[in-house]
Design an enzyme around this catalytic site. Structure first.
Site, PDB file in Angstrom:
ATOM      1  N   HIS A   1      18.457   0.019  24.817  1.00 20.90           N
ATOM      2  CA  HIS A   1      19.682   0.441  25.496  1.00 20.90           C
ATOM      3  C   HIS A   1      20.112   1.828  25.011  1.00 20.90           C
ATOM      4  O   HIS A   1      20.333   2.745  25.820  1.00 20.90           O
ATOM      5  CB  HIS A   1      20.791  -0.586  25.225  1.00 20.90           C
ATOM      6  N   GLU A   2      20.221   1.973  23.697  1.00 15.87           N
ATOM      7  CA  GLU A   2      20.651   3.265  23.154  1.00 15.87           C
ATOM      8  C   GLU A   2      19.608   4.349  23.412  1.00 15.87           C
ATOM      9  O   GLU A   2      19.951   5.520  23.615  1.00 15.87           O
ATOM     10  CB  GLU A   2      20.951   3.150  21.651  1.00 15.87           C
TER      11      GLU A   2
ATOM     12  N   HIS B   1      20.216   5.817  26.794  1.00 12.99           N
ATOM     13  CA  HIS B   1      21.241   6.865  26.712  1.00 12.99           C
ATOM     14  C   HIS B   1      20.625   8.156  26.166  1.00 12.99           C
ATOM     15  O   HIS B   1      20.914   9.255  26.659  1.00 12.99           O
ATOM     16  CB  HIS B   1      22.362   6.434  25.762  1.00 12.99           C
TER      17      HIS B   1
ATOM     18  N   HIS C   1      18.792  10.155  28.646  1.00 15.48           N
ATOM     19  CA  HIS C   1      19.736  10.855  29.521  1.00 15.48           C
ATOM     20  C   HIS C   1      20.162  12.179  28.886  1.00 15.48           C
ATOM     21  O   HIS C   1      20.291  13.201  29.563  1.00 15.48           O
ATOM     22  CB  HIS C   1      20.950   9.947  29.748  1.00 15.48           C
TER      23      HIS C   1
END
Length: 676
Positions: A467-468, A471, A474
């Protein structure tokens, strides 16, 4: 003078942490604020006709040293804080709030921005320039540029007070977390706890020079305890301790901070002409307004609550059948859920952990990113870091060009707040034909290894890392001109799409077989484990969904329904949770006072974003599955249309450019098993 006013003579201009004197942070801020004002004053004093170039572009690249310093300082305050840093934060936060208001409320500056906004034709600007112009103009208006002088003065007061209350809220939660430890000397009372967790607790006790075993509220210590320890009294003790953080009658109580933050946010919104803080926030979100958010939450609630009730009854029946337990309490839920999951799916987190050593999971994220986006990762031990636990990686494009720096910080310690997050030490931007690349960091709280074993992750921790990392992708793959539109600078209910979609690869055989290998034998994770992981993916999804919805409802209640008045925090919370409650309430506990996401993070009026982004990620990952989860063509499309564009285009347009259509809420309901 601040060291941040000069370019760093370091690899990729990385921060030279060892040269920073923490006692001088306040003076660094004073120097950088002064320098930023010189940049701003230059725009104010310019006698030429205001243009995009001499106003909007100039403002965008003003105060870069202050931006860099702020990122460094507040990242350290989250991941490696100290008494010195915390005291400095209390001093500089009001200064930064004042500086922000001095800019936003300067009438000459606003008139220049307004002139450019009203006198520039859209076709004379690129799409990104047009977006920046609109955002800059709205930013002034939304920060009080149209207010009277007395109203502007009140807005300044509110912002400075909010800054202090939010900071104090976070410090209180951290202090309460660090203050608690459970010492157990009788090993028999820890029956059921896996050997690795037992060893880690014993190691911690030895570090603290305490006999026996020490457990804390840090997640890697807390979760195995409430999942496996058979002694119900001990589970109750630590669970209540976790739930009463910042809710005790001591100096760290956050009830008044919650009341003040809610009241000040509402007053600020009303001052600016909005019905509520939520109405103010949501104007700049995909969801647009509080009614849309409530409708969205209730749509999912109607599908999830019935299933949650059935799951809870099943769990209650299982606990009664197993241990003659007549009433499940909150300290029983995780324990019996773990046992029931093992029975239904022959899956055990502890049995899975040997297949998920931290370093291999990270390599898996690297490998998948290389296949999808063509980037590679190389550790560089010469680049400075802020703590010995941190590793630094250089990220390169396929053609060998430098893409980004990635800092990874994975283990809990006293100076680090709980949870997991991605952040940035430096944004990406383009100027003077140079593409200045970003410095990204991911911070988690995973158990460290022991003398005999490496750091091993639970499957949930594996998805957290992914999940991190989503990010981080991105941020790392950002490719915009302007820093305020770069990377994760997107609508808040869009920012979770890159993170949540990356979790999906953890459930796919083709991906798992590349990195999920036993740390001792090298054996690839057996197919029956993969089948169990997939089968268990929707285990108690109704209960999990309702839990997330309850937080979204609470957020909206504080920031819209309360109209700024919360007479007592606990009764307010109870009233909101009534429609989603499954377990009996615990009188000593209160969730709001440690709800850092909305009171000390960026999620006020935005907690619904997690579910909103789940709709996007379920729908988008369907496209990957249709063409192959490691399909480079689809990966390039996702990179080019979403990851690299930041906030330069409205997120719905970005999504449609990738998917060819708008997202369907049914994709989430179907994946979560909530349609039937």
């Amino acid at each position: 003078m601040s060291m941040f006013l000069h370019s760093f003579d370091t690899p990729h201009e990385s921060i030279p942490f060892s040269k920073i004197d923490h006692n001088l942070f306040e003076s660094y801020f004073d120097s950088c604020i002064d320098a930023a004002w010189i940049d701003i004053q230059r725009v104010i004093d310019n006698l030429e006709i205001p243009t995009f170039e001499n106003v909007i572009h100039a403002l965008e690249f003003s105060g870069q040293a202050l931006e860099r310093l702020s990122a460094c300082f507040f990242n350290l305050n989250s991941a490696e804080t100290s008494e010195t840093i915390q005291k400095t934060a209390q001093k500089v936060s009001p200064k930064l709030a004042k500086f922000g208001n001095d800019v936003a409320l300067n009438p000459v500056l606003f008139e220049k921005v307004k002139y450019v906004f009203e006198n520039t034709t859209a076709n004379s600007l690129t799409a990104e320039e047009q977006m920046l112009l609109e955002k800059r103009y709205k930013s002034f208006v939304r920060n009080g540029a149209l207010l009277s002088d007395s109203e502007k003065e009140r807005l300044r007061e509110i912002d400075e007070q909010l800054s202090a209350f939010k900071l104090k809220f976070g410090e209180n939660v951290l202090a309460e977390n660090n203050a608690y430890q459970l010492v157990v000397t009788d090993k028999e009372r820890l029956r059921g706890l896996p050997e690795l967790a037992l060893q880690q607790a014993q190691n911690l006790a030895q570090q603290k020079r305490i006999d026996g075993y020490v457990f804390t509220l840090d997640f890697p210590s807390y979760l195995p305890f409430v999942s496996y320890v058979e002694d119900r009294e001990l589970r109750q003790e630590i669970a209540i301790a976790a739930g009463k953080k910042a809710f005790q009658q001591n100096e760290f109580n956050n009830e008044k901070n919650v009341q003040q933050i809610v009241a000040l946010r509402h007053e600020r919104a009303r001052l600016l002409g909005y019905e509520s803080h939520a109405a103010f926030v949501l104007e700049e979100r995909m969801a647009q307004n509080p009614d849309q958010v409530k409708q969205f939450l209730n749509t999912i609630y109607d599908k999830a609550m019935e299933k949650a009730h059935r799951e809870f009854i099943d769990l209650q029946n299982f606990a009664q059948e197993s241990d003659s337990l007549l009433q499940l309490q909150k300290w029983d839920g995780t324990f019996y859920s773990e046992k029931l999951k093992q029975r239904l799916f022959a899956i055990d987190d502890e049995a899975l952990k040997p297949y998920f050593p931290l370093n291999q999971v990270l390599e898996g994220a690297f490998s998948i990113s290389e296949k999808l986006y063509g980037i590679t990762f190389k550790e560089n031990e010469t680049i400075e870091k802020y703590h010995p636990d941190v590793n630094v990686y250089e990220v390169f494009y396929e053609n060998g060009e430098f893409c980004a720096l990635l800092y990874t910080d994975f283990h809990p310690r006293a100076g680090k707040r709980q949870g997991a997050w991605m952040t940035s030490f430096k944004s990406q931007w383009k100027t003077n034909n140079e593409n200045s690349r970003p410095h990204i960091s991911i911070v988690c709280n995973f158990s460290e290894g022991t003398a005999d074993t490496p750091a091993l992750l639970t499957f949930n921790e594996t998805t957290t890392l992914f999940h991190e990392f989503g990010h981080a992708l991105h941020g790392m793959l950002a490719d915009t001109v302007y820093p305020s539109l770069s990377g994760t600078s997107v609508y808040w209910d869009f920012v979770e799409l890159p993170s949540q979609i990356f979790e999906n690869w953890c459930y796919e055989t083709e991906a798992l077989q590349t990195f999920a290998k036993h740390w001792q034998t090298g054996e690839v994770i057996p197919e029956h484990y993969i089948n169990s992981i997939k089968a268990a993916a929707n285990f108690q999804e109704g209960m999990a969904t309702v839990r997330q919805l309850s937080f979204g409802f609470l957020d909206m209640a504080y920031h819209h329904d309360s109209r700024g008045t919360v007479e007592a925090v606990k009764p307010f919370e109870l009233a909101v949770f009534e429609k989603t409650a499954l377990y009996p309430d615990v009188a000593e506990n209160c969730m709001s006072v440690s709800f850092s996401h909305i009171f000390n993070g960026g999620y006020s009026s935005g907690y619904y974003s997690y579910k909103w982004a789940e709709v996007l990620d379920a729908d988008a990952f369907g496209i990957f599955k249709e063409h192959g989860i490691l399909n480079r063509t689809i990966g390039e499309r996702f990179k080019n249309e979403i990851l690299s564009k930041g906030g330069t285009v409205h997120p719905m347009e970005l999504y449609k450019a990738f998917a060819g259509r708008e997202p369907r809420v049914e994709a989430l309901l179907e994946r979560a098993g909530l349609l039937n």
